[in-house]
Design a protein around this motif. Structure first.
Motif, PDB file in Angstrom:
ATOM      1  N   LEU A 138       0.833  -1.203   0.000  1.00 37.09           N
ATOM      2  CA  LEU A 138       0.000   0.000   0.000  1.00 37.09           C
ATOM      3  C   LEU A 138       0.866   1.250   0.000  1.00 37.09           C
ATOM      4  O   LEU A 138       0.592   2.218  -0.729  1.00 37.09           O
ATOM      5  CB  LEU A 138      -0.916  -0.001   1.227  1.00 37.09           C
ATOM      6  CG  LEU A 138      -1.882   1.184   1.374  1.00 37.09           C
ATOM      7  CD1 LEU A 138      -2.808   1.282   0.165  1.00 37.09           C
ATOM      8  CD2 LEU A 138      -2.699   1.054   2.664  1.00 37.09           C
ATOM      9  N   ALA A 139       1.921   1.240   0.798  1.00 33.83           N
ATOM     10  CA  ALA A 139       2.833   2.381   0.831  1.00 33.83           C
ATOM     11  C   ALA A 139       3.495   2.582  -0.521  1.00 33.83           C
ATOM     12  O   ALA A 139       3.633   3.719  -1.001  1.00 33.83           O
ATOM     13  CB  ALA A 139       3.896   2.168   1.912  1.00 33.83           C
ATOM     14  N   LEU A 140       3.890   1.485  -1.148  1.00 29.88           N
ATOM     15  CA  LEU A 140       4.497   1.577  -2.477  1.00 29.88           C
ATOM     16  C   LEU A 140       3.529   2.174  -3.483  1.00 29.88           C
ATOM     17  O   LEU A 140       3.917   2.927  -4.370  1.00 29.88           O
ATOM     18  CB  LEU A 140       4.941   0.185  -2.950  1.00 29.88           C
ATOM     19  CG  LEU A 140       6.387  -0.205  -2.676  1.00 29.88           C
ATOM     20  CD1 LEU A 140       6.637  -1.653  -3.103  1.00 29.88           C
ATOM     21  CD2 LEU A 140       7.345   0.735  -3.390  1.00 29.88           C
ATOM     22  N   GLY A 141       2.251   1.830  -3.339  1.00 30.77           N
ATOM     23  CA  GLY A 141       1.254   2.381  -4.245  1.00 30.77           C
ATOM     24  C   GLY A 141       1.168   3.890  -4.148  1.00 30.77           C
ATOM     25  O   GLY A 141       1.109   4.595  -5.168  1.00 30.77           O
ATOM     26  N   TYR A 142       1.180   4.393  -2.921  1.00 28.51           N
ATOM     27  CA  TYR A 142       1.165   5.843  -2.733  1.00 28.51           C
ATOM     28  C   TYR A 142       2.414   6.477  -3.341  1.00 28.51           C
ATOM     29  O   TYR A 142       2.333   7.492  -4.047  1.00 28.51           O
ATOM     30  CB  TYR A 142       1.112   6.183  -1.242  1.00 28.51           C
ATOM     31  CG  TYR A 142      -0.260   6.119  -0.623  1.00 28.51           C
ATOM     32  CD1 TYR A 142      -1.234   7.052  -0.948  1.00 28.51           C
ATOM     33  CD2 TYR A 142      -0.590   5.141   0.316  1.00 28.51           C
ATOM     34  CE1 TYR A 142      -2.493   7.014  -0.362  1.00 28.51           C
ATOM     35  CE2 TYR A 142      -1.844   5.087   0.912  1.00 28.51           C
ATOM     36  CZ  TYR A 142      -2.795   6.025   0.562  1.00 28.51           C
ATOM     37  OH  TYR A 142      -4.044   5.974   1.139  1.00 28.51           O
TER      38      TYR A 142
END
Length: 213
Positions: A138-142
């Motif tokens: 999820l952090a990578l997506g942001y």
């Protein structure tokens, strides 16, 4: 009584600053902006009062009203989300830090339409997703959305390359760093291009045995 006097003075101060800014932005829309800014500042300070009393329901309600009345104020959204993520778990042992982290992101996501081209917004989302929710994808997506913007903070770019590397995506990290490096030429901080150049060299050395097999 003294606390309320301070709160009123703070509200008035914030309100007048917002009014002045709004008036400079648009003389025609000033009366409407004036009311919204004052109301938003009032609810924000009410939230501070709720925080002092550790009153979670009142705190959330105050944040919702403050951000709804002034949705383009990223500072309000960011501080509200971080308070939900970091402070509320300390007040309530019945819910996990991860749960509050997801609540914070859900709250923060309501502001997405107002900051589609603001890389700092994506940096904040990634920070909460990684440090509180412990959700690396999820952090990578942001971060991936953040680096797609023309201008993004140096720390955001570093975080993206780091998470790619830690996720076993070294080829993607290397490709990103190589594409990013030319954009850092002439940076006000000369150590930054050097740091990225050394990072690229390090990844190339790590991956060289794989390519030679």
């Amino acid at each position: 009584m003294r606390n309320w006097i301070i709160i009123v003075l703070v509200v008035l101060g914030i309100g007048f600053l917002n009014l002045f800014s709004s008036r400079l932005d648009s003389e025609n829309e000033w009366p409407e902006s004036m009311g919204a800014s004052l109301a938003s500042s009032w609810f924000w300070v009410q939230g501070y009062g709720a925080w002092l009393k550790k009153d979670e329901p009142r705190l959330i309600d105050s944040y919702r009203f403050a951000t709804a009345l002034n949705p383009s104020n990223l500072a309000y959204w960011r501080l509200a989300a971080q308070t939900i993520a970091f402070d509320l778990p300390v007040w309530n042992d019945d819910r996990s830090r991860n749960d509050y982290g997801r609540d914070a992101l859900e709250f923060f996501e309501n502001s997405r339409p107002y900051f589609k081209n603001d890389s700092e917004w994506f940096q904040t989302g990634a920070f909460i997703a990684e440090t509180v929710v412990a959700d690396r994808p999820l952090a990578l997506g942001y971060l991936e959305e953040g680096v797609a913007i023309d201008e993004f903070p140096y720390l955001l770019g570093k975080s993206y390359a780091r998470l790619l590397t830690e996720s076993g995506k070294r080829s993607e990290a290397l490709s990103f760093l190589r594409s990013w490096q030319p954009r850092l030429e002439g940076d006000a901080y000369p150590e930054r291009p050097q740091e990225i150049a050394e990072w690229i060299l390090s990844l190339e050395k790590e991956m060289k045995p794989q390519h030679s097999q």
